[in-house]
Scaffold this motif. Sequence first.
Motif, PDB file in Angstrom:
ATOM      1  N   ARG A 283      17.297 -39.971 -12.523  1.00  0.00           N
ATOM      2  CA  ARG A 283      16.472 -38.699 -11.738  1.00  0.00           C
ATOM      3  C   ARG A 283      15.295 -39.053 -10.924  1.00  0.00           C
ATOM      4  O   ARG A 283      14.531 -40.214 -11.492  1.00  0.00           O
ATOM      5  CB  ARG A 283      16.324 -38.089 -13.214  1.00  0.00           C
ATOM      6  N   ARG A 284      15.119 -38.203 -10.186  1.00  0.00           N
ATOM      7  CA  ARG A 284      13.719 -38.617  -9.925  1.00  0.00           C
ATOM      8  C   ARG A 284      12.001 -37.419  -9.925  1.00  0.00           C
ATOM      9  O   ARG A 284      12.798 -36.659 -10.883  1.00  0.00           O
ATOM     10  CB  ARG A 284      13.632 -37.611  -8.795  1.00  0.00           C
TER      11      ARG A 284
ATOM     12  N   ASP B  26      10.577 -33.385  -8.514  1.00  0.00           N
ATOM     13  CA  ASP B  26      11.682 -32.850  -8.033  1.00  0.00           C
ATOM     14  C   ASP B  26      11.153 -31.932  -6.514  1.00  0.00           C
ATOM     15  O   ASP B  26      12.198 -31.925  -5.614  1.00  0.00           O
ATOM     16  CB  ASP B  26      11.953 -31.886  -8.550  1.00  0.00           C
TER      17      ASP B  26
ATOM     18  N   PRO C 171      20.429 -38.385  -7.910  1.00  0.00           N
ATOM     19  CA  PRO C 171      19.608 -37.517  -7.323  1.00  0.00           C
ATOM     20  C   PRO C 171      19.290 -36.926  -5.832  1.00  0.00           C
ATOM     21  O   PRO C 171      19.830 -38.674  -5.274  1.00  0.00           O
ATOM     22  CB  PRO C 171      18.244 -37.666  -8.189  1.00  0.00           C
TER      23      PRO C 171
ATOM     24  N   ASP D 217      20.246 -28.634 -12.439  1.00  0.00           N
ATOM     25  CA  ASP D 217      18.602 -28.707 -12.333  1.00  0.00           C
ATOM     26  C   ASP D 217      17.950 -28.219 -13.115  1.00  0.00           C
ATOM     27  O   ASP D 217      18.258 -26.686 -13.229  1.00  0.00           O
ATOM     28  CB  ASP D 217      18.864 -29.427 -11.217  1.00  0.00           C
TER      29      ASP D 217
ATOM     30  N   THR E 262      13.305 -33.062 -19.159  1.00  0.00           N
ATOM     31  CA  THR E 262      13.318 -33.343 -18.092  1.00  0.00           C
ATOM     32  C   THR E 262      15.300 -33.523 -17.973  1.00  0.00           C
ATOM     33  O   THR E 262      15.497 -34.532 -16.115  1.00  0.00           O
ATOM     34  CB  THR E 262      12.916 -34.877 -16.932  1.00  0.00           C
TER      35      THR E 262
ATOM     36  N   THR F 238      19.413 -33.707 -17.129  1.00  0.00           N
ATOM     37  CA  THR F 238      20.443 -32.992 -16.125  1.00  0.00           C
ATOM     38  C   THR F 238      22.003 -32.567 -16.871  1.00  0.00           C
ATOM     39  O   THR F 238      22.526 -31.812 -16.043  1.00  0.00           O
ATOM     40  CB  THR F 238      21.045 -33.378 -14.363  1.00  0.00           C
TER      41      THR F 238
END
Length: 800
Positions: A320-321, A324, A409, A738, A763, A765
């Motif tokens: 994940r980033r 965002d 991501p 998301d 956090t 997805t």
Amino acid sequence: MSHLPRLLGVLALVALASGSRAAPSPFDLVGPRLDVAVTRNGTTLPIDWVPNLAEGDLISIQLDQPPSGDERFRMVATFLRGAVARPPNGWFHDTVSGTRKGGKLSLVVPKGAQQLALFVLPEKGGGANAIASAVRKQPGAFVRAVQELNQASLDRARLDTYLDTLLKVERDDPGSVGGASQVLTRSLAIKLKAECLQQPAELQAACLTGDRETLLFADTHSSALADTLTGTPTDLAFQLSATPQAGYGSYSSYIGVVRDLFRLFGAFQSTQLQFVPALAKLGDGRVTLLLNTPLSFGKPASVMVIGLPAIEAPKPPPLRRPDDAQTRCGMAGAVLPVEGAPLVYATRYAHNVVVRAVRTDGTTLDLPAHADPRRGGYVLDRGLPTDGVGPLVEARLHGDWGFSSFAGPHFDLSNPQLNKWQAASNESLVIGRTNSLTLAGAGEGCIARIEMQAGGAAPRTLDWKPAGPGRIAVDVPLEKAAPGPVTLTITSAAQAVPASVTLPALQELGRVDGLLVASGDEEAVLIGSRLDQVRAVTLGDVALRPADLTRADGTDRLRLLAADPAALASLTAGSRLVADVGFTGNRHKTVTATVAQRPATPTLLHRSVASPVRPGAIGIELRPDDVFAQDARVTFAFRLDPSAPLDGRETVEVATTDGTASASLTSGKGYDLQDATTGIATLVPGELLGSLARGPLRFRIVKDGVASRWAAVGSAVRLPAIRAAVCATADRCTITGDRLFLIRAVATDERFATAQPIADGFTATTIDLPRPPAAPARLYLRMRDAPDAVGIIATGTLPD
């Protein structure tokens, strides 16, 4: 990762552990080496590229002969199929180094196998039958040992990456150890010893990297591993349940109690064999065994136990980033930050990784990238091309995870060739305060710095932040500046030509245009300029204090709250009062105010909502009908006072009920007339009030400087981008998308009888929830921005 909490706890206690007890024996003895490769569907990969094995895989194992050639080793390989299921005799294979077979094994993973265990021992220490007998007597003990060993090897790989990288940083740039260590601990999910950063720079690395084995094995991980291999003989725990780690079997609370309090993970020693743990250090297709005890060539002979990856379905890395909303630069060397899967930094499991970018014609191009734990993400090896891409490019991380592909991501990349900016509005800068300036253009992800030049002063670096696609917000401090031009220079990290924006900075004196107050109201509004300097207002005998300040059409409007609301509300309509306005610096101005009649309350006649189209996302139906998406187009009709006809010169003010955001609609700009009694207002809440505006909204009509009372519009909510909602054949429904943190709870029934709450700070997805006996056609969502609102989504169902 199931063992991650153990590792984090261990690292937090390092300082105490090293001083309060003897460190455990380190795994620093190098044992035999193995060459291992895996072939699946005609493709062969080295073992250090393979996170999981699968049925039908061909596994080639070569046991190296020691350089001296004086001692030969026997290698026994066996497949395991569960804690209480003994492997058949046909699942055992052995070979001896230096013989005709040359220490080679070629194995095909049989159906039903869950683990592959390797045993290496001196040839004279015993035969394969002795090992097979031990395994078949207590299969659960060996299942647990293999799982623990494989996980310990992965933990060791993360720690080695951390230590090796940090030592390289210390050698190349000692002053950056503190910053690098914090990025490394986030990348590799290792807890940082914060006290080390309080030491001088030259001592930080030694503190952070001390006691390698204590970092990894000083807590329950090492004790569980040691008890499994050398503890008090018992196999009771393994008869009751399989291990909870990595999804093997079901968890029994008794297992945890027994392991933590009584260490009953059964030993399987004998007078002939002594089993010892061996960590697998992977690299270049080779497995190097690391031991924490010397081998015994006598009786009992040492048997090294090695755990290889589990035989299971592939589990792509949950990347994940962390930021965002932030746009990144599409140039070579730019970092796309990712977290959530530390093994992408510590192993070769993720390979052939590219950033897939979308050209303006809809086709894609792949930019190769590599993981860098020191920089906390994937680094672009090649930047965006000069042609075929727009100012902002959509991109996504793709790669292979072992034999399977994965998608990571999404990112927005700035075209590195573009660096063009201009002021987003025609407002001038004002000296004497910090101005919030919005610039519009292209290249926000590549900005390296922004400098201000005012008069003859030296250039000054400014703070800035993204303000949406193609926009940045810059704080321009002019508290001590003189009137004149101010030039901002925007420098790109991608070597694009610097951009310059020059704006005039003007003197603005505080001005009071009027004070609006109405009978029955508990607040007043001061109108003028530079009202940010107002500190207090006294209207007759009523004390007022400043609240929120808004600015529209070059005019400040300062909301004032009464210390005694009842006293302000009791003022008689038509009375004239003198107000004293106090500014900073003990300056005062007076203004005469006439108390207006109690304002009318507008009536909401009708409201319609046009939901936006979100490509790639499924629709969310919102209930009740006064709840709408933040990016929906909302149109409402209203009436005010029939005795005071509307003429189009009034404004419609829309605001959040908490006063954090407000804006006005004027004729031709969101406000229209049906006739003299009915007004029509149109807005998109997120565009009008800002991306953080949410919850109940209200509106009022301002005519000839007099504002009506507030009336409710409805509630704006931010919505997640849900790509799929599927109730699978097993026992759960899964939501994928998301910004799922915007959901408060999920249920399969509209009364939320079986609601599953979503934790604060969520956090991930995906959301999994139990599926009822009959697959539901719809799922129901409680939204965080409006607790009483319900979102409804349709589900797709896989066939039973």
